[in-house]
Write a protein that holds these residues in place. Sequence first.
Motif, PDB file in Angstrom:
ATOM      1  N   GLN A   1      37.151  -6.907  11.477  1.00  0.00           N
ATOM      2  CA  GLN A   1      36.634  -6.761  12.839  1.00  0.00           C
ATOM      3  C   GLN A   1      36.383  -8.126  13.484  1.00  0.00           C
ATOM      4  O   GLN A   1      36.645  -8.308  14.671  1.00  0.00           O
ATOM      5  CB  GLN A   1      35.369  -5.909  12.839  1.00  0.00           C
ATOM      6  CG  GLN A   1      35.668  -4.450  12.550  1.00  0.00           C
ATOM      7  CD  GLN A   1      34.433  -3.583  12.476  1.00  0.00           C
ATOM      8  OE1 GLN A   1      33.317  -4.062  12.588  1.00  0.00           O
ATOM      9  NE2 GLN A   1      34.638  -2.293  12.286  1.00  0.00           N
ATOM     10  N   LYS A   2      35.875  -9.085  12.703  1.00  0.00           N
ATOM     11  CA  LYS A   2      35.671 -10.433  13.237  1.00  0.00           C
ATOM     12  C   LYS A   2      36.993 -11.053  13.664  1.00  0.00           C
ATOM     13  O   LYS A   2      37.081 -11.698  14.714  1.00  0.00           O
ATOM     14  CB  LYS A   2      34.992 -11.329  12.193  1.00  0.00           C
ATOM     15  CG  LYS A   2      33.517 -11.091  12.060  1.00  0.00           C
ATOM     16  CD  LYS A   2      32.916 -12.077  11.069  1.00  0.00           C
ATOM     17  CE  LYS A   2      31.409 -11.963  11.027  1.00  0.00           C
ATOM     18  NZ  LYS A   2      30.807 -12.987  10.160  1.00  0.00           N
ATOM     19  N   GLU A   3      38.035 -10.878  12.852  1.00  0.00           N
ATOM     20  CA  GLU A   3      39.346 -11.405  13.200  1.00  0.00           C
ATOM     21  C   GLU A   3      39.869 -10.759  14.478  1.00  0.00           C
ATOM     22  O   GLU A   3      40.453 -11.433  15.329  1.00  0.00           O
ATOM     23  CB  GLU A   3      40.336 -11.202  12.058  1.00  0.00           C
ATOM     24  CG  GLU A   3      40.095 -12.116  10.881  1.00  0.00           C
ATOM     25  CD  GLU A   3      41.026 -11.848   9.716  1.00  0.00           C
ATOM     26  OE1 GLU A   3      41.944 -11.006   9.830  1.00  0.00           O
ATOM     27  OE2 GLU A   3      40.833 -12.489   8.671  1.00  0.00           O
ATOM     28  N   GLU A   4      39.645  -9.457  14.619  1.00  0.00           N
ATOM     29  CA  GLU A   4      40.088  -8.754  15.827  1.00  0.00           C
ATOM     30  C   GLU A   4      39.325  -9.256  17.051  1.00  0.00           C
ATOM     31  O   GLU A   4      39.919  -9.470  18.118  1.00  0.00           O
ATOM     32  CB  GLU A   4      39.891  -7.244  15.654  1.00  0.00           C
ATOM     33  CG  GLU A   4      40.285  -6.419  16.859  1.00  0.00           C
ATOM     34  CD  GLU A   4      41.767  -6.451  17.193  1.00  0.00           C
ATOM     35  OE1 GLU A   4      42.116  -5.967  18.282  1.00  0.00           O
ATOM     36  OE2 GLU A   4      42.583  -6.959  16.394  1.00  0.00           O
ATOM     37  N   ILE A   5      38.043  -9.488  16.922  1.00  0.00           N
ATOM     38  CA  ILE A   5      37.242 -10.014  18.031  1.00  0.00           C
ATOM     39  C   ILE A   5      37.731 -11.405  18.419  1.00  0.00           C
ATOM     40  O   ILE A   5      37.895 -11.711  19.604  1.00  0.00           O
ATOM     41  CB  ILE A   5      35.736 -10.028  17.660  1.00  0.00           C
ATOM     42  CG1 ILE A   5      35.201  -8.596  17.601  1.00  0.00           C
ATOM     43  CG2 ILE A   5      34.934 -10.868  18.644  1.00  0.00           C
ATOM     44  CD1 ILE A   5      33.833  -8.471  16.956  1.00  0.00           C
TER      45      ILE A   5
ATOM     46  N   ILE B   1      32.436  -4.803  -1.342  1.00  0.00           N
ATOM     47  CA  ILE B   1      33.716  -5.460  -1.057  1.00  0.00           C
ATOM     48  C   ILE B   1      34.415  -4.760   0.107  1.00  0.00           C
ATOM     49  O   ILE B   1      34.939  -5.410   1.018  1.00  0.00           O
ATOM     50  CB  ILE B   1      34.607  -5.501  -2.312  1.00  0.00           C
ATOM     51  CG1 ILE B   1      34.013  -6.476  -3.323  1.00  0.00           C
ATOM     52  CG2 ILE B   1      36.048  -5.864  -1.957  1.00  0.00           C
ATOM     53  CD1 ILE B   1      34.648  -6.410  -4.694  1.00  0.00           C
ATOM     54  N   ASN B   2      34.418  -3.436   0.093  1.00  0.00           N
ATOM     55  CA  ASN B   2      35.050  -2.679   1.172  1.00  0.00           C
ATOM     56  C   ASN B   2      34.352  -2.917   2.504  1.00  0.00           C
ATOM     57  O   ASN B   2      35.005  -3.079   3.544  1.00  0.00           O
ATOM     58  CB  ASN B   2      35.068  -1.184   0.839  1.00  0.00           C
ATOM     59  CG  ASN B   2      36.234  -0.799  -0.027  1.00  0.00           C
ATOM     60  OD1 ASN B   2      37.252  -0.329   0.464  1.00  0.00           O
ATOM     61  ND2 ASN B   2      36.115  -0.993  -1.328  1.00  0.00           N
ATOM     62  N   LEU B   3      33.027  -2.953   2.499  1.00  0.00           N
ATOM     63  CA  LEU B   3      32.284  -3.198   3.734  1.00  0.00           C
ATOM     64  C   LEU B   3      32.516  -4.623   4.242  1.00  0.00           C
ATOM     65  O   LEU B   3      32.666  -4.838   5.449  1.00  0.00           O
ATOM     66  CB  LEU B   3      30.798  -2.925   3.526  1.00  0.00           C
ATOM     67  CG  LEU B   3      30.450  -1.449   3.286  1.00  0.00           C
ATOM     68  CD1 LEU B   3      28.991  -1.311   2.875  1.00  0.00           C
ATOM     69  CD2 LEU B   3      30.754  -0.610   4.509  1.00  0.00           C
TER      70      LEU B   3
ATOM     71  N   GLU C   1      35.832  -4.697   5.951  1.00  0.00           N
ATOM     72  CA  GLU C   1      35.737  -4.135   7.301  1.00  0.00           C
ATOM     73  C   GLU C   1      35.181  -5.167   8.284  1.00  0.00           C
ATOM     74  O   GLU C   1      35.697  -5.324   9.387  1.00  0.00           O
ATOM     75  CB  GLU C   1      34.820  -2.904   7.315  1.00  0.00           C
ATOM     76  CG  GLU C   1      35.432  -1.655   6.764  1.00  0.00           C
ATOM     77  CD  GLU C   1      34.489  -0.462   6.860  1.00  0.00           C
ATOM     78  OE1 GLU C   1      33.541  -0.491   7.683  1.00  0.00           O
ATOM     79  OE2 GLU C   1      34.698   0.494   6.111  1.00  0.00           O
ATOM     80  N   ILE C   2      34.131  -5.845   7.880  1.00  0.00           N
ATOM     81  CA  ILE C   2      33.491  -6.837   8.758  1.00  0.00           C
ATOM     82  C   ILE C   2      34.452  -7.969   9.078  1.00  0.00           C
ATOM     83  O   ILE C   2      34.601  -8.371  10.243  1.00  0.00           O
ATOM     84  CB  ILE C   2      32.210  -7.387   8.106  1.00  0.00           C
ATOM     85  CG1 ILE C   2      31.134  -6.301   8.066  1.00  0.00           C
ATOM     86  CG2 ILE C   2      31.699  -8.628   8.848  1.00  0.00           C
ATOM     87  CD1 ILE C   2      29.954  -6.640   7.175  1.00  0.00           C
TER      88      ILE C   2
END
Length: 78
Positions: A68-72, A59-61, A64-65
């Motif tokens: 990061q996708k939202e930031e990209i 769940i934590n990983l 994170e993914i």
Amino acid sequence: MAEPNRVIVRIGGREYKMKGFASEEYIHKVAIYVDKKMEEIGKRQPALSTTMLAVLTAINLADEILQQKEEIERLHRE
């Protein structure tokens, strides 16, 4: 077609036989990252069973993914 690499990694104190087309170095890098994440969570929640620790780590990983996708996506829009 190339044969997949076969690598033995250690996660959470257990050995796993992994197979994939990524380099051995990359497979080890991924395993080390997962192992460190499990260790971090296990230190904060020592009473968790191995299964619960694995699920919480997943769940934590995933979090994170997704972050990061939202930031990209945000950076692409700018």
